[in-house]
Motif scaffolding. Structure first.
Motif, PDB file in Angstrom:
ATOM      1  N   ARG A  32     -57.417 -15.178  17.459  1.00  0.00           N
ATOM      2  CA  ARG A  32     -56.081 -14.601  17.356  1.00  0.00           C
ATOM      3  C   ARG A  32     -55.033 -15.658  17.716  1.00  0.00           C
ATOM      4  O   ARG A  32     -55.244 -16.491  18.601  1.00  0.00           O
ATOM      5  CB  ARG A  32     -55.905 -13.381  18.268  1.00  0.00           C
ATOM      6  N   GLY A  33     -53.888 -15.680  17.026  1.00  0.00           N
ATOM      7  CA  GLY A  33     -52.804 -16.620  17.308  1.00  0.00           C
ATOM      8  C   GLY A  33     -51.746 -15.964  18.177  1.00  0.00           C
ATOM      9  O   GLY A  33     -51.953 -14.877  18.732  1.00  0.00           O
ATOM     10  N   PHE A  34     -50.612 -16.655  18.296  1.00  0.00           N
ATOM     11  CA  PHE A  34     -49.504 -16.106  19.072  1.00  0.00           C
ATOM     12  C   PHE A  34     -48.852 -14.971  18.292  1.00  0.00           C
ATOM     13  O   PHE A  34     -48.650 -15.055  17.076  1.00  0.00           O
ATOM     14  CB  PHE A  34     -48.457 -17.173  19.371  1.00  0.00           C
ATOM     15  N   THR A  35     -48.519 -13.949  18.998  1.00  0.00           N
ATOM     16  CA  THR A  35     -47.778 -12.871  18.361  1.00  0.00           C
ATOM     17  C   THR A  35     -46.302 -13.265  18.281  1.00  0.00           C
ATOM     18  O   THR A  35     -45.849 -14.225  18.915  1.00  0.00           O
ATOM     19  CB  THR A  35     -47.914 -11.571  19.159  1.00  0.00           C
ATOM     20  N   LEU A  36     -45.551 -12.529  17.522  1.00  0.00           N
ATOM     21  CA  LEU A  36     -44.127 -12.819  17.367  1.00  0.00           C
ATOM     22  C   LEU A  36     -43.397 -12.682  18.701  1.00  0.00           C
ATOM     23  O   LEU A  36     -42.496 -13.468  19.022  1.00  0.00           O
ATOM     24  CB  LEU A  36     -43.522 -11.863  16.331  1.00  0.00           C
ATOM     25  N   LEU A  37     -43.805 -11.713  19.520  1.00  0.00           N
ATOM     26  CA  LEU A  37     -43.176 -11.514  20.815  1.00  0.00           C
ATOM     27  C   LEU A  37     -43.449 -12.697  21.739  1.00  0.00           C
ATOM     28  O   LEU A  37     -42.547 -13.189  22.428  1.00  0.00           O
ATOM     29  CB  LEU A  37     -43.693 -10.220  21.448  1.00  0.00           C
ATOM     30  N   GLU A  38     -44.681 -13.178  21.774  1.00  0.00           N
ATOM     31  CA  GLU A  38     -45.020 -14.321  22.619  1.00  0.00           C
ATOM     32  C   GLU A  38     -44.271 -15.574  22.187  1.00  0.00           C
ATOM     33  O   GLU A  38     -43.793 -16.351  23.011  1.00  0.00           O
ATOM     34  CB  GLU A  38     -46.530 -14.562  22.580  1.00  0.00           C
ATOM     35  N   THR A  39     -44.182 -15.763  20.879  1.00  0.00           N
ATOM     36  CA  THR A  39     -43.445 -16.927  20.370  1.00  0.00           C
ATOM     37  C   THR A  39     -41.969 -16.856  20.743  1.00  0.00           C
ATOM     38  O   THR A  39     -41.365 -17.846  21.154  1.00  0.00           O
ATOM     39  CB  THR A  39     -43.589 -17.015  18.843  1.00  0.00           C
ATOM     40  N   SER A  40     -41.397 -15.678  20.648  1.00  0.00           N
ATOM     41  CA  SER A  40     -39.981 -15.497  20.997  1.00  0.00           C
ATOM     42  C   SER A  40     -39.741 -15.777  22.464  1.00  0.00           C
ATOM     43  O   SER A  40     -38.768 -16.444  22.846  1.00  0.00           O
ATOM     44  CB  SER A  40     -39.521 -14.081  20.647  1.00  0.00           C
ATOM     45  N   LEU A  41     -40.647 -15.265  23.329  1.00  0.00           N
ATOM     46  CA  LEU A  41     -40.501 -15.511  24.758  1.00  0.00           C
ATOM     47  C   LEU A  41     -40.607 -16.990  25.083  1.00  0.00           C
ATOM     48  O   LEU A  41     -39.864 -17.521  25.926  1.00  0.00           O
ATOM     49  CB  LEU A  41     -41.562 -14.715  25.528  1.00  0.00           C
ATOM     50  N   ALA A  42     -41.545 -17.676  24.422  1.00  0.00           N
ATOM     51  CA  ALA A  42     -41.701 -19.112  24.654  1.00  0.00           C
ATOM     52  C   ALA A  42     -40.439 -19.868  24.251  1.00  0.00           C
ATOM     53  O   ALA A  42     -39.985 -20.773  24.959  1.00  0.00           O
ATOM     54  CB  ALA A  42     -42.913 -19.635  23.893  1.00  0.00           C
ATOM     55  N   LEU A  43     -39.864 -19.484  23.104  1.00  0.00           N
ATOM     56  CA  LEU A  43     -38.636 -20.141  22.654  1.00  0.00           C
ATOM     57  C   LEU A  43     -37.481 -19.887  23.614  1.00  0.00           C
ATOM     58  O   LEU A  43     -36.655 -20.775  23.873  1.00  0.00           O
ATOM     59  CB  LEU A  43     -38.279 -19.663  21.248  1.00  0.00           C
ATOM     60  N   VAL A  44     -37.418 -18.659  24.153  1.00  0.00           N
ATOM     61  CA  VAL A  44     -36.349 -18.338  25.105  1.00  0.00           C
ATOM     62  C   VAL A  44     -36.481 -19.180  26.365  1.00  0.00           C
ATOM     63  O   VAL A  44     -35.507 -19.736  26.879  1.00  0.00           O
ATOM     64  CB  VAL A  44     -36.365 -16.833  25.447  1.00  0.00           C
ATOM     65  N   ILE A  45     -37.705 -19.306  26.877  1.00  0.00           N
ATOM     66  CA  ILE A  45     -37.938 -20.094  28.096  1.00  0.00           C
ATOM     67  C   ILE A  45     -37.579 -21.561  27.871  1.00  0.00           C
ATOM     68  O   ILE A  45     -36.911 -22.195  28.690  1.00  0.00           O
ATOM     69  CB  ILE A  45     -39.397 -19.954  28.541  1.00  0.00           C
ATOM     70  N   ILE A  46     -38.018 -22.108  26.732  1.00  0.00           N
ATOM     71  CA  ILE A  46     -37.707 -23.505  26.427  1.00  0.00           C
ATOM     72  C   ILE A  46     -36.201 -23.703  26.261  1.00  0.00           C
ATOM     73  O   ILE A  46     -35.620 -24.670  26.747  1.00  0.00           O
ATOM     74  CB  ILE A  46     -38.455 -23.951  25.156  1.00  0.00           C
ATOM     75  N   GLY A  47     -35.557 -22.732  25.576  1.00  0.00           N
ATOM     76  CA  GLY A  47     -34.109 -22.834  25.370  1.00  0.00           C
ATOM     77  C   GLY A  47     -33.335 -22.805  26.668  1.00  0.00           C
ATOM     78  O   GLY A  47     -32.386 -23.586  26.867  1.00  0.00           O
ATOM     79  N   VAL A  48     -33.736 -21.917  27.592  1.00  0.00           N
ATOM     80  CA  VAL A  48     -33.062 -21.849  28.898  1.00  0.00           C
ATOM     81  C   VAL A  48     -33.232 -23.173  29.649  1.00  0.00           C
ATOM     82  O   VAL A  48     -32.292 -23.690  30.266  1.00  0.00           O
ATOM     83  CB  VAL A  48     -33.609 -20.676  29.725  1.00  0.00           C
ATOM     84  N   GLY A  49     -34.420 -23.741  29.581  1.00  0.00           N
ATOM     85  CA  GLY A  49     -34.653 -25.025  30.253  1.00  0.00           C
ATOM     86  C   GLY A  49     -33.813 -26.142  29.679  1.00  0.00           C
ATOM     87  O   GLY A  49     -33.246 -26.950  30.418  1.00  0.00           O
TER      88      GLY A  49
END
Length: 220
Positions: free
Chosen positions: A15-32
């Motif tokens: 199984r790969g990353f779900t859309l929700l997991e990808t979105s959360l990862a992008l949000v965390i990276i963006g905040v950083g």
């Protein structure tokens, strides 16, 4: 002979990353990234202000060094009030064209050394223009070979007569205290002087100039 059924290994589904997991990862990276950019911007602003504050303090002290050995009033004319109640001897007369002609402290009153002032740029303790310095550490010159004045900076000088008992009280240039009885009074040229140097800076993208340094001292 009874054979047991063969067991096939259970394969876990990939199984790969779900859309929700990808979105959360992008949000965390963006905040950083935004936090890093904001910290970098704050560092640059603080560094620029520190540099400007140091330059402003230097330019203010250049005026102080230039004037500290000068007498308060012209050694020939002095300071007096004539019969028409006009003050004689305060400020630079028309015969004093350049800073090297100034021979007393009051010659500097109301002078601005910088853009739209009495000189094209701020001056040093020797009375000459403070030049722009190139990346190689060599002063820059204009098309005529003259030093380019330090851009964006100006020094404004204010000289005021103050009350000897309260330096916050400003007196008129021709003010004096007449003697009465045993009180000898105070002649027109015996009052302390308060000198104020205001250094301002206006960058190429600034709408108006900003005060960087204000230096005040009393000359007894």
């Amino acid at each position: 002979m009874i054979r047991s059924p063969r067991r096939h290994p259970v394969r876990s589904a990939r199984r790969g990353f779900t859309l929700l997991e990808t979105s959360l990862a992008l949000v965390i990276i963006g905040v950083g990234v935004l936090a890093f950019i904001d910290a970098q911007r704050s560092f640059i602003q603080n560094n620029n202000w520190s540099s400007q504050a140091a330059t402003g303090a230097l330019l203010a002290n250049e005026i102080r060094e230039l004037t500290r050995r000068l007498p308060k009033y012209d050694p020939v004319v002095g300071l007096s009030v004539n019969a028409s109640q006009q003050v004689v001897g305060w400020g630079a007369g028309p015969e004093k064209i350049v800073v090297r002609d100034f021979n007393c402290l009051t010659d500097f009153d109301a002078k601005i050394f910088g853009a739209d002032g009495n000189m094209p740029g701020p001056i040093s303790a020797s009375g000459t223009i403070v030049p722009m310095i190139g990346p190689d550490g060599v002063p820059l010159v204009d098309g005529e070979g003259e030093p380019r004045a330090l851009e964006g900076w100006s020094q404004s000088v204010i000289v005021e007569k103050v009350d000897p008992l309260n330096f916050a009280t400003v007196r008129a240039d021709g003010y004096s205290v007449a003697p009465t009885g045993t009180d000898p009074g105070i002649p027109v040229d015996q009052f302390p002087l308060r000198v104020t140097v205001v250094v301002t800076y206006q960058g190429p993208f600034d709408a108006r100039e900003t005060e960087v340094t204000r230096l005040v001292w009393i000359v007894p």
